[in-house]
Write an enzyme that holds these catalytic residues in place. Structure first.
Site, PDB file in Angstrom:
ATOM      1  N   HIS A 296      13.286  21.803  44.552  1.00 20.93           N
ATOM      2  CA  HIS A 296      14.061  21.283  45.684  1.00 20.93           C
ATOM      3  C   HIS A 296      13.476  19.998  46.258  1.00 20.93           C
ATOM      4  CE1 HIS A 296      14.991  25.821  46.187  1.00 20.93           C
ATOM      5  NE2 HIS A 296      15.787  25.268  45.287  1.00 20.93           N
TER       6      HIS A 296
HETATM    7  C1  LIG Z   1      16.074  24.370  37.088  1.00 15.84           C
HETATM    8  C2  LIG Z   1      16.633  24.214  38.473  1.00 15.84           C
HETATM    9  C3  LIG Z   1      17.014  25.351  39.191  1.00 15.84           C
HETATM   10  C4  LIG Z   1      17.524  25.206  40.482  1.00 15.84           C
HETATM   11  N1  LIG Z   1      18.014  26.312  41.117  1.00 15.84           N
HETATM   12  C5  LIG Z   1      18.673  26.155  42.294  1.00 15.84           C
HETATM   13  C6  LIG Z   1      19.375  27.247  42.881  1.00 15.84           C
HETATM   14  O1  LIG Z   1      19.416  28.345  42.340  1.00 15.84           O
HETATM   15  N2  LIG Z   1      20.004  27.033  44.059  1.00 15.84           N
HETATM   16  C7  LIG Z   1      19.972  25.829  44.692  1.00 15.84           C
HETATM   17  O2  LIG Z   1      20.524  25.721  45.789  1.00 15.84           O
HETATM   18  N3  LIG Z   1      19.340  24.772  44.143  1.00 15.84           N
HETATM   19  C8  LIG Z   1      18.736  24.906  42.953  1.00 15.84           C
HETATM   20  N4  LIG Z   1      18.162  23.825  42.352  1.00 15.84           N
HETATM   21  C9  LIG Z   1      18.157  22.540  43.084  1.00 15.84           C
HETATM   22  C10 LIG Z   1      19.500  21.848  43.173  1.00 15.84           C
HETATM   23  O3  LIG Z   1      20.226  21.978  41.986  1.00 15.84           O
HETATM   24  C11 LIG Z   1      19.234  20.374  43.514  1.00 15.84           C
HETATM   25  O4  LIG Z   1      18.508  20.332  44.723  1.00 15.84           O
HETATM   26  C12 LIG Z   1      20.497  19.546  43.696  1.00 15.84           C
HETATM   27  O5  LIG Z   1      21.291  19.653  42.550  1.00 15.84           O
HETATM   28  C13 LIG Z   1      20.099  18.090  43.947  1.00 15.84           C
HETATM   29  O6  LIG Z   1      21.248  17.285  43.976  1.00 15.84           O
HETATM   30  P1  LIG Z   1      21.129  15.696  43.897  1.00 15.84           P
HETATM   31  O7  LIG Z   1      22.496  15.154  43.960  1.00 15.84           O
HETATM   32  O8  LIG Z   1      20.129  15.257  44.888  1.00 15.84           O
HETATM   33  O9  LIG Z   1      20.463  15.408  42.480  1.00 15.84           O
HETATM   34  P2  LIG Z   1      20.955  15.805  41.037  1.00 15.84           P
HETATM   35  O10 LIG Z   1      21.930  16.938  41.094  1.00 15.84           O
HETATM   36  O11 LIG Z   1      19.744  16.002  40.209  1.00 15.84           O
HETATM   37  O12 LIG Z   1      21.796  14.540  40.551  1.00 15.84           O
HETATM   38  C14 LIG Z   1      21.235  13.303  40.241  1.00 15.84           C
HETATM   39  C15 LIG Z   1      22.055  12.722  39.097  1.00 15.84           C
HETATM   40  O13 LIG Z   1      21.763  11.339  38.957  1.00 15.84           O
HETATM   41  C16 LIG Z   1      21.612  11.036  37.573  1.00 15.84           C
HETATM   42  N5  LIG Z   1      20.772   9.832  37.499  1.00 15.84           N
HETATM   43  C17 LIG Z   1      19.470   9.735  37.853  1.00 15.84           C
HETATM   44  N6  LIG Z   1      19.025   8.470  37.653  1.00 15.84           N
HETATM   45  C18 LIG Z   1      20.080   7.757  37.180  1.00 15.84           C
HETATM   46  C19 LIG Z   1      20.247   6.403  36.794  1.00 15.84           C
HETATM   47  N7  LIG Z   1      19.239   5.525  36.856  1.00 15.84           N
HETATM   48  N8  LIG Z   1      21.459   6.009  36.324  1.00 15.84           N
HETATM   49  C20 LIG Z   1      22.495   6.892  36.265  1.00 15.84           C
HETATM   50  N9  LIG Z   1      22.375   8.190  36.610  1.00 15.84           N
HETATM   51  C21 LIG Z   1      21.190   8.624  37.074  1.00 15.84           C
HETATM   52  C22 LIG Z   1      20.968  12.294  37.015  1.00 15.84           C
HETATM   53  O14 LIG Z   1      21.074  12.377  35.614  1.00 15.84           O
HETATM   54  C23 LIG Z   1      21.737  13.375  37.754  1.00 15.84           C
HETATM   55  O15 LIG Z   1      22.925  13.697  37.096  1.00 15.84           O
HETATM   56  C24 LIG Z   1      17.638  23.915  41.070  1.00 15.84           C
HETATM   57  C25 LIG Z   1      17.265  22.783  40.345  1.00 15.84           C
HETATM   58  C26 LIG Z   1      16.780  22.922  39.061  1.00 15.84           C
HETATM   59  C27 LIG Z   1      16.410  21.686  38.288  1.00 15.84           C
END
Ligand SMILES: Cc1cc2nc3c(=O)[nH]c(=O)nc-3n(C[C@H](O)[C@H](O)[C@H](O)COP(=O)(O)OP(=O)(O)OC[C@H]3O[C@@H](n4cnc5c(N)ncnc54)[C@H](O)[C@@H]3O)c2cc1C
Length: 497
Positions: free
Chosen positions: A433
């Site tokens: 997280h």
């Molecule tokens: C293994 C795992 C288990 C988890 N389990 C849970 C759970 O059970 N419940 C829960 O609430 N949360 C869980 N989480 C956490 C939750 O999924 C994340 O906190 C949330 O998805 C974060 O969202 P975000 O939009 O910040 O980032 P992300 O969802 O990671 O999205 C970022 C996106 O940007 C893309 N990106 C990055 N850099 C670039 C670039 N330079 N150019 C183009 N694209 C790019 C990435 O590929 C990705 O698709 C888990 C996470 C993981 C990894």
């Protein structure tokens, strides 16, 4: 696909934040939206890999990961690299945290983020299959949330929690609720993981005004005279657009800003990057929950297929706390990502230790330097100790009533709190997280990166919409809160277009 000539909005990153923003903005047919994602896209349900569609035992998605490490802690930091981002690979705990979490954001300089103002967006994003009729839940949003009926073994774990003195809590998302109950999970009736990929974006991609471009690694932002005007891809292609919403996640958003010359002067200088806009908070204030474990020999073979998770128990580790500061959850067969291991997964809910994310190099594929520094605030270790001792108490009841043997920490260590403290230092990891690295805050806060509407300080036409904007980590797994951030930023952007 050919990229639209001049999209009104370019969204960078298609995860829990960015996927929601792109989907909601494209509801306005007058807006042309381009969603750029470094990883692959799976445009129809039939092409989605089984490990992404379901959350099964042993169904790792290593080939769709950024492969990041906290090198100091020698610890893996999984992050989804595909359309849907980490929402496409996560464990489907669907929790919101407590009203206090969001009221704290407001008190820290983001006044529009009180619980009362966030709640309509939490409701909008979900269909709670069990409690949708309750005023604080939603019944028509894209993300389906369910609690599986507990099997006999899980029911016995729940009874062990009650016998250890924890109250029963049927809905762990009830505002202010403390206690033990079945885990809400973002799964539909066919147990398909409710990722942004198969929910929001599956619907939105039918619209002619939304383009989703997979395999598009964004190198830098294009900045002209203090305005974001577009992005440069790693391929060298430049795409010019009206506004840019950065949603690359709590590791990659600060790294991308730093690569673009926006960040702490000393971080940029160390990587040989010219300063475009000095912003000392970019990459600082890295938060997460620290997690540890109480492993058990349950005497049962792990079921094949779907991972049984829950019940969960939210608790206070000391008197005087208004709400919980720790949660533990029973996980069967994949505790701490170790195949075959079962037991209680302990998560510190309001960690205050801070780490950082620093760009290492100008190269777009280079991994950032990530240092979480878990337990650098000793209060987190005290919280972890309180939570682990509470989990050990439940394990003792389970040993008596269910013939479970405690494996880690072993029975002798478990009797000595100082030895348990060492167990936590030996066995702790990211809770997956990361957040806080581009935090919201008041103008007077030198480390605030975005304002109350998630607009970057010092650069026009640039928003951030992912977990990096969170000023504190909510007391829950943060997929649902990040989708809530995406919902809100979509409204802020639309209001300003
Ligand atoms: C293994 C795992 C288990 C988890 N389990 C849970 C759970 O059970 N419940 C829960 O609430 N949360 C869980 N989480 C956490 C939750 O999924 C994340 O906190 C949330 O998805 C974060 O969202 P975000 O939009 O910040 O980032 P992300 O969802 O990671 O999205 C970022 C996106 O940007 C893309 N990106 C990055 N850099 C670039 C670039 N330079 N150019 C183009 N694209 C790019 C990435 O590929 C990705 O698709 C888990 C996470 C993981 C990894």
């Amino acid at each position: 696909m050919t990229t639209p000539s001049r999209p009104d909005v370019i969204v960078v990153g298609s995860g829990s934040g960015g996927g929601v923003v792109a989907s909601r903005l494209s509801e306005d047919p007058a807006l042309r939206v381009l969603l750029l994602e470094a990883g692959p896209d799976f445009p129809d349900l039939g092409s989605v890999p089984d490990a992404v569609l379901h959350c099964r035992l042993g169904s790792g998605v290593n080939e769709l990961d950024w492969d990041y490490l906290d090198r100091g802690a020698r610890s893996a930091l999984p992050r989804g690299r595909l359309v849907g981002g980490s929402s496409s690979v996560n464990s489907t705990f669907a929790l919101r945290g407590q009203p206090e979490d969001y009221d704290a954001w407001a008190a820290l300089g983001a006044p529009s983020w009180t619980w009362d103002e966030c709640l309509p967006y939490f409701r909008k994003l979900e269909t709670d299959e069990d409690y949708g009729v309750r005023a604080y839940h939603g019944s028509s949003g894209p993300i389906h949330v369910r609690r599986h009926p507990l099997d006999d073994f899980q029911q016995a774990v729940l009874e062990a929690c009650l016998e250890a003195g924890h109250p029963r809590l049927d809905d762990l998302n009830e505002p202010g609720g403390i206690g033990a109950g079945p885990l809400p999970r973002n799964l539909d009736a066919e147990d398909r993981r409710q990722s942004v990929l198969i929910t929001y974006l599956a619907q939105a991609r039918q619209r002619p005004n939304l383009e989703i471009l997979g395999g598009a690694l964004v190198d830098t932002l294009l900045i002209t005279a203090g305005r974001a005007t577009g992005v440069r891809l790693a391929s060298g292609e430049e795409i010019v657009g009206g506004r840019v919403v950065l949603a690359a996640g709590a590791y990659n958003s600060p790294q991308l800003l730093q690569r673009s010359g926006i960040g702490p002067r000393e971080f940029l200088a160390a990587a040989g990057i010219d300063v475009v806009q000095e912003l000392p908070g970019v990459g600082r204030h890295l938060l997460d929950h620290a997690s540890t474990l109480v492993a058990l020999d349950t005497g049962r073979k792990a079921p094949s297929g779907f991972i049984p998770i829950g019940p969960s128990c939210k608790l206070r580790t000391r008197g005087g706390l208004a709400v919980d500061d720790v949660k533990f959850t029973f996980v069967f067969g994949e505790l701490f990502a170790m195949p075959g291991l079962s037991g209680l997964y302990v998560e510190v809910s309001n960690c205050t230790s801070e780490g950082e994310v620093r760009v290492r190099s100008r190269e777009p594929e280079a991994e950032p330097h990530i240092a979480h520094r878990f337990f650098s605030d000793p209060a987190d270790l005290d919280r972890a100790l309180g939570g682990t001792l509470a989990a050990i108490e439940v394990a003792r009841v389970m040993a008596d009533s269910m013939r479970c043997e405690q494996l880690l920490p072993d029975a002798q260590i478990a009797r000595d709190p100082e030895a348990v403290r060492q167990h936590i230092l030996d066995f702790h990891a990211t809770d997956y997280h990361p957040c806080g690295t581009c935090k919201m805050g008041a103008e007077s806060d030198p480390l605030a990166v975005v304002d109350d509407h998630c607009r970057l300080r010092g650069i026009d036409n640039l928003y951030i919409a992912d977990a990096s904007v969170m000023p504190t980590v909510p007391r829950c797994n943060i997929n649902v809160p990040t989708m809530m951030v995406g919902e809100r930023v979509a409204d802020y952007v639309r209001a300003e277009l």
